[in-house]
Scaffold this motif. Structure first.
Motif, PDB file in Angstrom:
ATOM      1  N   PHE A 373      44.488  45.334  24.677  1.00 36.39           N
ATOM      2  CA  PHE A 373      45.940  45.497  24.880  1.00 36.39           C
ATOM      3  C   PHE A 373      46.412  44.671  26.068  1.00 36.39           C
ATOM      4  CE2 PHE A 373      49.266  47.717  27.308  1.00 36.39           C
ATOM      5  CZ  PHE A 373      50.322  47.630  26.396  1.00 36.39           C
ATOM      6  N   ASN A 374      45.668  44.732  27.187  1.00 34.43           N
ATOM      7  CA  ASN A 374      46.087  44.006  28.387  1.00 34.43           C
ATOM      8  C   ASN A 374      45.955  42.497  28.233  1.00 34.43           C
ATOM      9  OD1 ASN A 374      46.965  45.975  30.510  1.00 34.43           O
ATOM     10  ND2 ASN A 374      44.964  46.855  30.079  1.00 34.43           N
ATOM     11  N   ILE A 375      44.940  42.038  27.480  1.00 39.16           N
ATOM     12  CA  ILE A 375      44.829  40.598  27.205  1.00 39.16           C
ATOM     13  C   ILE A 375      46.025  40.137  26.370  1.00 39.16           C
ATOM     14  CG2 ILE A 375      43.539  38.867  25.883  1.00 39.16           C
ATOM     15  CD1 ILE A 375      40.956  40.219  26.825  1.00 39.16           C
ATOM     16  N   PHE A 376      46.379  40.940  25.360  1.00 34.21           N
ATOM     17  CA  PHE A 376      47.526  40.615  24.511  1.00 34.21           C
ATOM     18  C   PHE A 376      48.810  40.516  25.345  1.00 34.21           C
ATOM     19  CE2 PHE A 376      51.213  42.306  22.171  1.00 34.21           C
ATOM     20  CZ  PHE A 376      51.365  41.296  21.222  1.00 34.21           C
ATOM     21  N   MET A 377      49.031  41.508  26.221  1.00 32.96           N
ATOM     22  CA  MET A 377      50.238  41.517  27.057  1.00 32.96           C
ATOM     23  C   MET A 377      50.219  40.370  28.074  1.00 32.96           C
ATOM     24  SD  MET A 377      52.132  43.829  25.839  1.00 32.96           S
ATOM     25  CE  MET A 377      53.425  43.602  27.040  1.00 32.96           C
ATOM     26  N   THR A 378      49.023  40.040  28.594  1.00 39.39           N
ATOM     27  CA  THR A 378      48.904  38.910  29.530  1.00 39.39           C
ATOM     28  C   THR A 378      49.304  37.606  28.852  1.00 39.39           C
ATOM     29  OG1 THR A 378      47.116  40.011  30.741  1.00 39.39           O
ATOM     30  CG2 THR A 378      47.302  37.628  31.020  1.00 39.39           C
ATOM     31  N   LEU A 379      48.773  37.387  27.630  1.00 44.73           N
ATOM     32  CA  LEU A 379      49.093  36.166  26.888  1.00 44.73           C
ATOM     33  C   LEU A 379      50.570  36.112  26.507  1.00 44.73           C
ATOM     34  CD1 LEU A 379      45.924  35.939  24.586  1.00 44.73           C
ATOM     35  CD2 LEU A 379      46.463  34.512  26.578  1.00 44.73           C
ATOM     36  N   LEU A 380      51.127  37.265  26.129  1.00 50.34           N
ATOM     37  CA  LEU A 380      52.539  37.329  25.751  1.00 50.34           C
ATOM     38  C   LEU A 380      53.429  36.986  26.946  1.00 50.34           C
ATOM     39  CD1 LEU A 380      54.333  38.010  23.293  1.00 50.34           C
ATOM     40  CD2 LEU A 380      54.422  40.369  24.129  1.00 50.34           C
ATOM     41  N   CYS A 381      53.097  37.571  28.095  1.00 52.32           N
ATOM     42  CA  CYS A 381      53.868  37.289  29.324  1.00 52.32           C
ATOM     43  C   CYS A 381      53.705  35.829  29.735  1.00 52.32           C
ATOM     44  CB  CYS A 381      53.402  38.196  30.460  1.00 52.32           C
ATOM     45  SG  CYS A 381      53.825  39.937  30.257  1.00 52.32           S
ATOM     46  N   LEU A 382      52.478  35.311  29.619  1.00 51.77           N
ATOM     47  CA  LEU A 382      52.212  33.919  29.982  1.00 51.77           C
ATOM     48  C   LEU A 382      52.968  32.952  29.078  1.00 51.77           C
ATOM     49  CD1 LEU A 382      50.604  31.940  31.748  1.00 51.77           C
ATOM     50  CD2 LEU A 382      48.743  32.084  30.083  1.00 51.77           C
ATOM     51  N   LEU A 383      52.980  33.251  27.794  1.00 50.47           N
ATOM     52  CA  LEU A 383      53.695  32.405  26.830  1.00 50.47           C
ATOM     53  C   LEU A 383      55.173  32.324  27.172  1.00 50.47           C
ATOM     54  CD1 LEU A 383      53.398  30.838  24.105  1.00 50.47           C
ATOM     55  CD2 LEU A 383      54.054  32.968  22.960  1.00 50.47           C
ATOM     56  N   PHE A 384      55.737  33.450  27.555  1.00 50.53           N
ATOM     57  CA  PHE A 384      57.160  33.502  27.884  1.00 50.53           C
ATOM     58  C   PHE A 384      57.440  32.822  29.225  1.00 50.53           C
ATOM     59  CE2 PHE A 384      60.984  35.535  29.603  1.00 50.53           C
ATOM     60  CZ  PHE A 384      61.854  35.394  28.517  1.00 50.53           C
ATOM     61  N   ARG A 492      45.343  41.745  36.245  1.00 45.51           N
ATOM     62  CA  ARG A 492      44.531  42.522  37.192  1.00 45.51           C
ATOM     63  C   ARG A 492      43.714  43.581  36.466  1.00 45.51           C
ATOM     64  NH1 ARG A 492      44.272  42.199  42.441  1.00 45.51           N
ATOM     65  NH2 ARG A 492      43.024  44.091  42.294  1.00 45.51           N
ATOM     66  N   LYS A 493      44.342  44.239  35.504  1.00 44.84           N
ATOM     67  CA  LYS A 493      43.641  45.299  34.763  1.00 44.84           C
ATOM     68  C   LYS A 493      42.486  44.741  33.945  1.00 44.84           C
ATOM     69  CE  LYS A 493      47.442  48.617  34.537  1.00 44.84           C
ATOM     70  NZ  LYS A 493      48.367  49.379  33.689  1.00 44.84           N
ATOM     71  N   VAL A 494      42.701  43.576  33.324  1.00 46.37           N
ATOM     72  CA  VAL A 494      41.630  42.919  32.571  1.00 46.37           C
ATOM     73  C   VAL A 494      40.496  42.551  33.523  1.00 46.37           C
ATOM     74  CG1 VAL A 494      40.982  40.878  31.229  1.00 46.37           C
ATOM     75  CG2 VAL A 494      43.145  42.034  30.753  1.00 46.37           C
ATOM     76  N   ASN A 495      40.869  41.956  34.658  1.00 43.27           N
ATOM     77  CA  ASN A 495      39.885  41.515  35.652  1.00 43.27           C
ATOM     78  C   ASN A 495      39.042  42.682  36.163  1.00 43.27           C
ATOM     79  OD1 ASN A 495      38.853  39.471  37.650  1.00 43.27           O
ATOM     80  ND2 ASN A 495      39.775  40.919  39.076  1.00 43.27           N
ATOM     81  N   SER A 496      39.698  43.789  36.553  1.00 43.78           N
ATOM     82  CA  SER A 496      38.966  44.933  37.108  1.00 43.78           C
ATOM     83  C   SER A 496      38.069  45.581  36.059  1.00 43.78           C
ATOM     84  CB  SER A 496      39.942  45.968  37.676  1.00 43.78           C
ATOM     85  OG  SER A 496      40.762  46.501  36.657  1.00 43.78           O
ATOM     86  N   GLN A 497      38.537  45.617  34.804  1.00 40.85           N
ATOM     87  CA  GLN A 497      37.747  46.232  33.738  1.00 40.85           C
ATOM     88  C   GLN A 497      36.483  45.421  33.448  1.00 40.85           C
ATOM     89  OE1 GLN A 497      39.691  48.951  32.605  1.00 40.85           O
ATOM     90  NE2 GLN A 497      37.784  49.807  31.830  1.00 40.85           N
ATOM     91  N   ILE A 498      36.634  44.094  33.439  1.00 43.64           N
ATOM     92  CA  ILE A 498      35.484  43.219  33.173  1.00 43.64           C
ATOM     93  C   ILE A 498      34.507  43.265  34.350  1.00 43.64           C
ATOM     94  CG2 ILE A 498      34.780  40.800  32.888  1.00 43.64           C
ATOM     95  CD1 ILE A 498      37.355  40.416  31.233  1.00 43.64           C
ATOM     96  N   LEU A 499      35.050  43.239  35.579  1.00 42.58           N
ATOM     97  CA  LEU A 499      34.188  43.297  36.773  1.00 42.58           C
ATOM     98  C   LEU A 499      33.379  44.590  36.808  1.00 42.58           C
ATOM     99  CD1 LEU A 499      36.467  41.853  39.613  1.00 42.58           C
ATOM    100  CD2 LEU A 499      34.398  40.827  38.668  1.00 42.58           C
ATOM    101  N   PHE A 500      33.974  45.668  36.296  1.00 47.27           N
ATOM    102  CA  PHE A 500      33.281  46.960  36.272  1.00 47.27           C
ATOM    103  C   PHE A 500      31.997  46.870  35.453  1.00 47.27           C
ATOM    104  CE2 PHE A 500      32.751  51.101  34.027  1.00 47.27           C
ATOM    105  CZ  PHE A 500      32.242  51.803  35.100  1.00 47.27           C
TER     106      PHE A 500
END
Length: 570
Positions: A373-384, A492-500
């Motif tokens: 979900f957060n990757i999708f929202m990151t890409l959507l925000c980035l695209l815009f 940030r949420k994607v980053n922290s989740q992956i780092l975990f």
């Protein structure tokens, strides 16, 4: 009309620069009658704009005459009805020659021109010496008689110096007294100048002379009202601020009567009251490390996923700051403070926030959903936002370079600034007032050329589309800023989740340390609450029952979804 336009400008500037502005105590502002409103001064020109944009009535600020003479700042200040005041430090000039020695009464110079450059009651400023040095007699070009508060500081040996003239402020005070007599609202920052300290600077007595003078001369019932500007990384774009308007209060008749007999005594007493009231609406800490520990301690104390109102959150922060300072010599409190600072150091080393550690749990299926979900929202925000990034890169670079230059200049010319961050936001805003319109015109011209040269549309539509581009640019940039907020949050949420998952053992140890620290902090609050806060159990912000067990984690944070869609303007 000019004031209303300037107030609208203030709203646009502050709501663009800050991501989150929360205002407390608007109901405390009297609808009429004379008010002397005073606040802390941690963000230079942004401070008055922030207060004006949230005030429910017209306010005229006391402003440095030096600032009022500057382009743009002066224009805005005059439109807002600013009252200029000449500050002695702004008129200080470099003295000729050097200072050779001080013999306990006389200051001896070499190649100096005291008879030409100095007047009686002027002050001598020497770098590294904080005491006030007042000229009481000019003997000749190389010898002056002086008075100083602390002569033990005067270690003179080939020192360069400045001469600060005595300024007659009687006309300015009369202007303020008349305005208060007319029932107007006057704003002032009694610290005198902006700074980036975590505590208040010594307050200047001018605010007392304004209040007591108006009360005595015109029998005006002046109300004093504190306003706290509590910034959270206030020099950074899209940061957070909580504005708290305190309860207004009147000066007692006894103090006004004392002012008529003994001005110094009355001013000292009122200045102490003003300082206490200002501290009650601001977060005070002895250092940035202490302030950081306060923020982390407050975060650890709160039940997981609890959202407090801005008023309760600010009050809880102030309580933690006061408690840590009051109990600083207690071994238990010192031990916990040290552990908080160590925990904060580990957070920075791993590049995560406390709330991210709090929410870390290994739930592979659910984590995959959240990451997706957060990757999708990151890409959507980035695209815009991406086209806006490309177009604003030159603007951002210029603003950052200019603000950094001004920060260094301000820091070099100040004795009270720590790193000069208090001027960064102001100069970014001031520079953008010039740079952004120029960039809009340039991009509009380039858009017109692009349409014309490459025949993108028929010639008759070229001008029409260019005008639409010009009108849509500000709307798009505003939406892009909101989208960028979402991009940062979701990334940030994607980053922290992956780092975990990459550093699972380290994160588990950190989470365990957090839980142990949380227990210690809550125990400290229960142990010392009554000692620091009067009637603590009755006035608890967070009830004991709320601290027992954390809330369960939902499969997807619905509030997070709604906030994400809102950031995209959906």
């Amino acid at each position: 009309m000019a004031y209303e336009l300037a107030k609208l400008f203030s709203k646009v500037v502050t709501h663009t620069f800050f991501r989150d502005i929360q205002v407390i105590g608007l109901e405390n502002i009297p609808k009429d009658g004379p008010i002397l409103l005073y606040g802390n001064h941690n963000n230079q020109f942004i401070d008055p704009l922030l207060i004006i944009s949230n005030m429910t009535r017209k306010i005229n600020f006391i402003a440095a005459a030096k600032s009022m003479r500057k382009p743009i700042i002066g224009d805005i200040g005059r439109a807002l009805g600013g009252i200029p005041v000449e500050r002695p430090q702004d008129l200080a000039k470099i003295g000729n020659g050097i200072l050779k020695k001080y013999d306990g009464t006389y200051l001896i110079g070499e190649n100096s021109q005291f008879t030409k450059q100095c007047q009686i009651h002027d002050s001598i400023l020497i770098q590294g010496i904080d005491t006030i040095i007042l000229i009481v007699e000019i003997i000749n070009d190389t010898k002056i008689k002086i008075q100083c508060e602390d002569s033990s500081q005067l270690h003179i040996k080939n020192n360069k110096y400045k001469i600060q003239p005595k300024v007659d402020q009687s006309q300015m005070f009369e202007q303020v007294w008349v305005a208060l007599k007319q029932g107007k609202c006057i704003g002032i920052f009694p610290e005198g100048g902006s700074h980036d300290n975590t505590t208040l600077l010594p307050l200047k007595p001018g605010i007392c002379i304004m209040a007591l003078g108006a009360s005595q001369k015109y029998q005006t019932k002046v109300k004093l009202q504190p306003v706290g500007l509590n910034y959270f990384k206030g020099h950074k774009f899209r940061s957070k601020v909580i504005v708290e308007f305190g309860v207004p209060y009147e000066i007692s008749q006894q103090l006004i009567d004392t002012y008529a007999i003994n001005k110094r005594q009355a001013i000292s007493k009122l200045l102490l009251e003003i300082e206490q009231q200002l501290k009650s609406v601001t977060i005070q800490a002895p250092s940035y490390s202490h302030l950081s520990a306060v923020m982390i301690g407050r975060s650890l104390y709160l039940p997981d996923r609890t959202r407090l109102s801005p008023q309760d959150l600010l009050q809880l922060t102030k309580r933690f700051s006061q408690s840590f300072y009051k109990l600083k010599d207690h071994p238990e409190v010192n031990e916990v403070l040290t552990e908080i600072k160590l925990y904060n150091y580990k957070l920075k080393a791993l590049g995560v926030k406390d709330w991210e550690v709090m929410r870390m749990q290994k739930r592979i299926y659910l984590d995959l959903q959240i990451i997706g979900f957060n990757i999708f929202m990151t890409l959507l925000c980035l695209l815009f936002a991406f086209p806006g990034y490309i177009m604003t890169i030159p603007i951002t670079l210029i603003l950052n370079m200019y603000a950094e230059k001004e920060r260094k200049t301000a820091l070099a010319g100040s004795k009270v600034k720590i790193s000069g961050k208090d001027v960064v936001a102001s100069f970014k805003v001031l520079a953008s007032i010039i740079i952004v319109p120029i960039s809009v015109i340039i991009y509009t011209i380039l858009f017109y050329i692009w349409l014309s040269v490459y025949n993108i549309v028929d010639e008759e539509y070229t001008l029409r589309y260019t005008i639409i581009f010009l009108l849509m640019w500000p709307i798009y940039i505003t939406a892009m800023i909101r989208s960028n907020d979402g991009l940062i949050r979701h990334a940030r949420k994607v980053n922290s989740q992956i780092l975990f998952y990459l550093y699972e053992n380290k994160y588990r140890k950190l989470k365990k340390q957090r839980e142990e620290l949380q227990t210690k902090i809550r125990k400290l609050v229960d142990t010392f609450g009554e000692e620091v806060i009067q009637d603590f159990n009755h006035n608890r912000i967070v009830q004991k029952s709320q601290l027992q067990s954390p809330k369960s984690v939902a499969e997807l944070d619905i509030q997070n979804v709604f906030e994400s869609l809102q950031e995209l303007g959906i």
